[in-house]
Design a protein around this motif. Structure first.
Motif, PDB file in Angstrom:
ATOM      1  N   GLU A 192      24.789  40.429 -12.062  1.00 30.89           N
ATOM      2  CA  GLU A 192      23.685  40.929 -12.902  1.00 30.89           C
ATOM      3  C   GLU A 192      24.248  41.809 -14.011  1.00 30.89           C
ATOM      4  OE1 GLU A 192      19.513  41.873 -10.747  1.00 30.89           O
ATOM      5  OE2 GLU A 192      21.110  43.261 -10.265  1.00 30.89           O
ATOM      6  N   ARG A 235      15.704  44.744 -20.005  1.00 32.04           N
ATOM      7  CA  ARG A 235      15.768  43.607 -19.087  1.00 32.04           C
ATOM      8  C   ARG A 235      14.447  42.853 -19.012  1.00 32.04           C
ATOM      9  NH1 ARG A 235      17.867  47.414 -14.317  1.00 32.04           N
ATOM     10  NH2 ARG A 235      16.506  48.795 -15.509  1.00 32.04           N
ATOM     11  N   HIS A 293      13.797  39.287 -20.152  1.00 31.15           N
ATOM     12  CA  HIS A 293      14.521  38.252 -19.399  1.00 31.15           C
ATOM     13  C   HIS A 293      13.926  38.050 -18.002  1.00 31.15           C
ATOM     14  CE1 HIS A 293      17.531  38.486 -22.527  1.00 31.15           C
ATOM     15  NE2 HIS A 293      17.568  39.785 -22.354  1.00 31.15           N
ATOM     16  N   TYR A 294      13.013  38.919 -17.635  1.00 32.82           N
ATOM     17  CA  TYR A 294      12.447  38.838 -16.287  1.00 32.82           C
ATOM     18  C   TYR A 294      11.054  38.208 -16.260  1.00 32.82           C
ATOM     19  CZ  TYR A 294      16.116  42.002 -14.516  1.00 32.82           C
ATOM     20  OH  TYR A 294      17.308  42.572 -14.142  1.00 32.82           O
ATOM     21  N   LEU A 335      13.265  34.393  -7.421  1.00 32.73           N
ATOM     22  CA  LEU A 335      13.923  33.763  -8.571  1.00 32.73           C
ATOM     23  C   LEU A 335      13.808  32.243  -8.526  1.00 32.73           C
ATOM     24  CD1 LEU A 335      17.003  36.070  -8.933  1.00 32.73           C
ATOM     25  CD2 LEU A 335      15.464  35.454 -10.775  1.00 32.73           C
ATOM     26  N   ASN A 374      10.858  33.232 -14.029  1.00 34.32           N
ATOM     27  CA  ASN A 374      10.566  34.662 -13.892  1.00 34.32           C
ATOM     28  C   ASN A 374      11.411  35.314 -12.800  1.00 34.32           C
ATOM     29  OD1 ASN A 374       8.506  34.398 -15.724  1.00 34.32           O
ATOM     30  ND2 ASN A 374       6.916  34.150 -14.158  1.00 34.32           N
ATOM     31  N   ASN A 375      11.439  36.616 -12.866  1.00 31.51           N
ATOM     32  CA  ASN A 375      12.122  37.402 -11.837  1.00 31.51           C
ATOM     33  C   ASN A 375      11.194  38.551 -11.415  1.00 31.51           C
ATOM     34  OD1 ASN A 375      13.745  39.079 -10.333  1.00 31.51           O
ATOM     35  ND2 ASN A 375      15.450  39.115 -11.800  1.00 31.51           N
ATOM     36  N   GLY A 410      12.884  41.558 -10.136  1.00 36.29           N
ATOM     37  CA  GLY A 410      13.503  42.339 -11.213  1.00 36.29           C
ATOM     38  C   GLY A 410      12.481  43.248 -11.889  1.00 36.29           C
TER      39      GLY A 410
END
Ligand code: SF4
Ligand code: SF4
Lengths: 396, 239
Positions: free
Chosen positions: A153, B38, B41-42, B99, B105-106, B109
């Motif tokens: 990560e 972040r 990106h999630y 995930l 999507n996350n 996260g």
């Protein structure tokens, strides 16, 4: 559905290939580009290298020797035979390594449990460890599944976020270190997979009648999935081949079960302060399903948290007469046993909770004699004749 | 153009149970989540297919759903997100099984980011979730290793079986019987060099990670800050 349609699906599954648009990016290009721009330093994989297949077909390069052992909090803290077995196998196969004291925890267990950290701190901790390895010339080998996943990560965040890179570089400057990333982030179970045939050749105990189920660690193959190992010869490439590939090479009876994809229930915070959740999930969704569907002699996994959650959860469940009672260990411990390692001096099974003795008997190991040997050594240490047990002692 | 709160699909403050917290506070806190680098990106949107829920261990045993997290974030539903910030986020196992999401999507996260906001802002719910956790924070930040062998005490782990007692009774001896020299320790997982600890302290102080502790546990923050500052002063390192 007609039989032929079923056959088409089955034949496709025999050699499973993912569609191109589902593939995650190959980070290598970006990594080397940033290195060329002077943004970071890449520690190269060197020496004898084994290329292993990953989820989307990009080869991953695993160095065989000269490895910097990035230890794991949980393994070293309460499953010490886990780390000891990894070291022992490396020694037996004749590959050199360094067991450093300038390594810290990746601190991710605490981060996922409590969030009392932040992106920059986590990245700086990772890079400090990478820089420490780089300075020695030994290549980092990550023991913990969570460290491995978290470092991937961090790598992805550093590659894509210039502001984060600048922040981490500044912290590293204060420490007199560079912003270093390794060419590959390698988990110990990937190293075991890479040398699995050498391990199998050195096996001295027959394990073909040992039924094994595998629990793969979430943070190994779900978190930044692209460079986890997938092998067409293991579950037709549809599940990660880490752990299972080694079990196959050793000739053990690898058995499947339907909740393979499920987490162990560790939960980071839960295992410490909400264990009713961990215990319920571990036993109801993993151990009992394995017992009902595969009846294993042992569960093998490759992460500290998973060994802890699956092993320790079974004691209380027994009191409720649940269908539990399967020993749990890492595949490193299992491989070491197969290679003739001492179950207590090397594999340190006495730190485990679920009864492993029937498994040892099945493997042809006289655990009573082995325990007597261990106790003899313990006596030597407790009456002061010797202070520590050494590698020479355990190999004697 | 209708405002967010006029949208019939978004939660109202009386429905989420946080009517007494003013809207500006909620917007500020949730704004911090959206602004995290972040976050883009999630979250890419949500099909509401529930695949993440099927994979999620916490959804099985708690009133918790990664889909609801992703959905609330995709709709920018500040009221629902605020409720999740106060109640749901601590139930997530951070396993990242979600995930598996076909949309990329996350949700786990997003939870990580939300927890960070909850701690940084010192929410009472975060303090409560982390009560009893201080000694772990102290251990990792002061020693650089998290699970020390001497934590394995039978009174702390009565449900782990009688082996815990055997370990704690024989701890010093059994640790000395480990062949790797770095592992003869009992108060840390392995031997960490002094210089390395100092470097770790610089990281905690420089990145503001230490300041985050002050928000959830003032006592532990005081002890840690004193330890680190003293140590750095000894080494002649100025911050
Ligand atoms: S990371 Fe959290 S939300 Fe995602 S699957 Fe795991 S427990 Fe569920
Ligand atoms: S799997 Fe993804 S798209 Fe489906 S409900 Fe969960 S977050 Fe939404």
């Amino acid at each position: 559905m007609t039989t032929s349609a079923v056959n088409v699906i089955l034949s496709r599954k025999e050699r499973f290939e993912r569609e191109p648009d589902r593939r995650s990016e190959d980070f290598h290009h970006h990594l080397f580009e940033l290195e060329a721009e002077g943004e970071l330093v890449v520690q190269r994989v060197a020496g004898e290298v084994v290329e292993v297949p990953t989820k989307y077909g990009i080869a991953k390069r695993i160095p065989k020797a000269h490895l910097w052992h990035h230890k794991s909090c949980g393994q070293c803290g309460h499953i010490p035979g886990y780390s000891t077995s990894i070291f022992w196998i490396m020694r037996k196969l004749g590959y050199d390594y360094l067991d450093p004291e300038d390594q810290t925890s990746c601190t991710a267990w605490n981060y996922y449990a409590s969030a009392t950290s932040n992106q920059a701190a986590q990245a700086a901790v990772a890079v400090r460890n990478f820089a420490a390895a780089y300075e020695t010339g030994f290549f980092p080998l990550i023991h913990c599944g969570t460290s491995y996943g978290h470092y991937k990560e961090v790598r992805s965040e550093l590659l894509h976020d210039a502001a984060l890179r600048a922040q981490v570089r500044k912290v590293m400057e204060r420490l007199g270190k560079q912003l270093v990333l390794p060419e590959e982030i390698v988990h110990y179970s990937e190293w075991l997979y890479a040398v699995r045939d050498e391990i199998a050749q050195r096996a001295v105990r027959d394990v073909c009648n040992v039924a094994v189920t595998v629990h793969p660690a979430c943070h190994y193959y779900k978190l930044v999935e692209g460079d986890a190992i997938y092998d067409p010869d293991v579950y037709h490439g549809q599940r990660t081949a880490a752990v299972s590939g080694l079990v196959q090479a050793l000739g053990a009876d690898l058995r499947s079960y339907s909740t393979f994809f499920d987490c162990c229930g560790f939960g980071f915070r839960h295992i410490l302060v909400q264990r009713d959740f961990t215990r319920s999930f571990s036993t109801l969704r993993k151990i009992e399903v394995m017992r009902a569907e595969a009846d294993p002699d042992v569960v093998l996994t490759h992460d500290t948290g998973c060994v802890t959650a699956l092993d320790k959860s079974q004691f209380a469940a027994q009191a409720h007469e649940r269908n539990v009672g399967v020993p749990v260990m890492s595949e490193a411990q299992f491989a070491a046993l197969a290679m003739g390692a001492h179950p207590f001096k090397v594999c340190q099974l006495h730190w485990h909770s679920t009864n492993y003795r029937p498994l040892l008997e099945k493997m042809g190991i006289d655990w009573r004699a082995a325990w007597a040997e261990f106790e003899e050594d313990a006596k030597r240490l407790s009456d002061g004749r010797q202070q520590f047990l050494t590698w020479a002692d355990v190999d004697a | 153009m209708p405002t967010l709160s006029a949208d019939p699909y978004l939660k109202r403050s009386d429905a989420t149970g946080y009517g007494e917290v003013d809207r500006a506070t909620k917007e500020r806190l949730i704004g911090e989540v959206f602004e995290d680098p972040r976050f883009p990106h999630y979250l890419y949107g949500c099909y509401e297919c529930g695949i993440c829920v099927a994979a999620c261990p916490s959804a099985r045993f708690y009133d918790f759903s990664p889909r609801r997290i992703a959905q609330a974030a995709a709709r920018r539903d500040v009221e629902l997100l605020y409720q999740q910030l106060e109640e749901d986020v601590w139930e997530c196992s951070q396993c990242f099984s979600c995930l598996r999401c076909p949309r990329g999507n996350n949700p786990g996260g997003i939870v990580t980011i939300m927890r960070e906001v909850a701690v940084r802002e010192g929410l009472a719910s975060a303090k409560e979730a982390l009560a009893g956790y201080s000694r772990i924070i102290y251990k990792i930040m002061s020693t650089g290793t998290q699970v020390s062998p001497d934590m394995l005490q039978p009174d702390a782990f009565p449900d782990w079986g009688p082996e815990v007692k055997d370990v704690s009774v024989n701890l010093d001896l059994w640790r000395r019987m480990l062949p790797p020299e770095t592992m003869h320790t009992t108060t840390t997982g392995w031997q960490v060099a002094d210089r390395t600890l100092v470097e770790l302290y610089v990281i905690w102080l420089e990145t503001g990670a230490l300041d985050m502790i002050a928000q959830v546990d003032k006592g532990i923050h005081m002890i840690l800050a004193e330890l680190m500052e003293e140590r750095l002063e000894e080494e002649g390192i100025e911050l």
